[in-house]
Design an enzyme around this catalytic site. Structure first.
Site, PDB file in Angstrom:
ATOM      1  N   ASP A   1       1.249  -1.218   0.074  1.00  0.00           N
ATOM      2  CA  ASP A   1       0.008   0.307  -0.384  1.00  0.00           C
ATOM      3  C   ASP A   1       0.828   1.456   0.048  1.00  0.00           C
ATOM      4  O   ASP A   1       2.097   1.215   0.493  1.00  0.00           O
ATOM      5  CB  ASP A   1      -1.248   0.084   1.379  1.00  0.00           C
ATOM      6  CG  ASP A   1      -2.082  -0.762   1.085  1.00  0.00           C
ATOM      7  OD1 ASP A   1      -1.945  -2.171   0.435  1.00  0.00           O
ATOM      8  OD2 ASP A   1      -2.740  -0.974   2.304  1.00  0.00           O
TER       9      ASP A   1
ATOM     10  N   HIS B   1       3.482  -1.753   3.449  1.00  0.00           N
ATOM     11  CA  HIS B   1       3.954  -0.488   2.874  1.00  0.00           C
ATOM     12  C   HIS B   1       5.274  -0.539   1.850  1.00  0.00           C
ATOM     13  O   HIS B   1       6.168  -0.560   2.447  1.00  0.00           O
ATOM     14  CB  HIS B   1       3.373   0.127   3.551  1.00  0.00           C
ATOM     15  CG  HIS B   1       2.313   0.014   4.201  1.00  0.00           C
ATOM     16  ND1 HIS B   1       2.404  -1.083   5.251  1.00  0.00           N
ATOM     17  CD2 HIS B   1       1.177   0.729   3.940  1.00  0.00           C
ATOM     18  CE1 HIS B   1       0.457  -0.712   5.817  1.00  0.00           C
ATOM     19  NE2 HIS B   1       0.723   0.125   4.965  1.00  0.00           N
TER      20      HIS B   1
HETATM   21 ZN   LIG Z   1      -2.949   3.025   3.349  1.00  0.00          ZN
END
Ligand SMILES: [Zn+2]
Length: 235
Positions: A47, A193
């Site tokens: 993400d 991430h």
């Molecule tokens: Zn996020």
């Protein structure tokens, strides 16, 4: 009278913010939270990117290990780094929307919410030359309007079943590794991430990733894109 105003505000909050998020997170059949428990397939998702310092290195790791992944992209980052977005696509990974600038849905005005999703959709479609088909809301939060907007754009919604909290300030490479390995299950959707978080956080994610991949492959898991996981889930 103040209590009746308070009551109205609480009801609006429940209907507009809380219930859509709760429904999406726990009950909606349109949402992919994990794959089938019958097969040893798992999905890696990343993400908040792309990030020029980390995403290319991440792509190298995935290529080296022959592992597909799904990237939930921020519109703002895609605008700044369209070549990295193209590169992700060329490597055969799946791309989805993750809002324009990671604003929390509950804190945006209704009009901004719709604009945010449409804008990010257009940016990604413009770069890729094809319509993206996945959406993951920042912080997992929905409001009624973002739910309808995602449906109108034909976006599949994905949550996750394993969160390593790799964005946290005090975490370590070992902790990220252990969290994923200890929580792993057939059909897992792992969220990591490649941008944002504490300073230097994605560096730890990249360090943990090769060992995570090798261990899970050793346990007999096969990595798939969310498209494949969704297909298998409904098969
Ligand atoms: Zn996020």
């Amino acid at each position: 009278m103040w209590w009746s105003i308070l009551l109205v505000l609480i009801i609006i909050f429940l209907i507009y913010c809380f219930l859509p998020s709760y429904w999406a997170r726990n009950h909606s059949k349109k949402v992919l939270r994990k794959g089938s428990a019958q097969k040893k397939v798992i999905a890696l998702t990343f993400d908040d990117g792309p990030n020029p310092n980390y995403t290319p290195k991440l792509l190298d790791i995935l290529r080296e290990h022959q592992v597909p992944a799904t990237f939930f992209i921020m519109g703002k980052q895609a605008q700044r780094y369209p070549d990295i977005v193209k590169h992700i696509n060329e490597e055969g990974h799946t791309l989805g929307l993750h809002s324009y600038r990671h604003s929390h849905a509950w804190l945006m005005s209704p009009i901004t919410t719709i604009r945010d999703m449409n804008q990010t959709y257009k940016i990604l479609k413009g770069i890729l030359g094809k319509a993206p088909n996945w959406y993951r809301p920042p912080s997992g939060t929905f409001i009624i309007l973002s739910m309808f907007a995602a449906r109108r754009l034909n976006l599949n919604v994905a949550y996750w079943s394993i969160e390593a909290q790799d964005w946290a300030k005090d975490t370590t490479v070992e902790h990220i590794y252990n969290t994923v390995i200890n929580k792993i299950h057939p059909g897992a959707i792992i969220v990591l991430h490649d941008n944002q978080g504490a300073p230097g956080a994605p560096e730890r994610t990249l360090k943990a990733l090769p060992t995570i991949i090798n261990t899970l492959k050793g346990q007999g898991f096969r990595f798939v894109s969310l498209d494949e996981m969704k297909g298998e889930h409904h098969a």
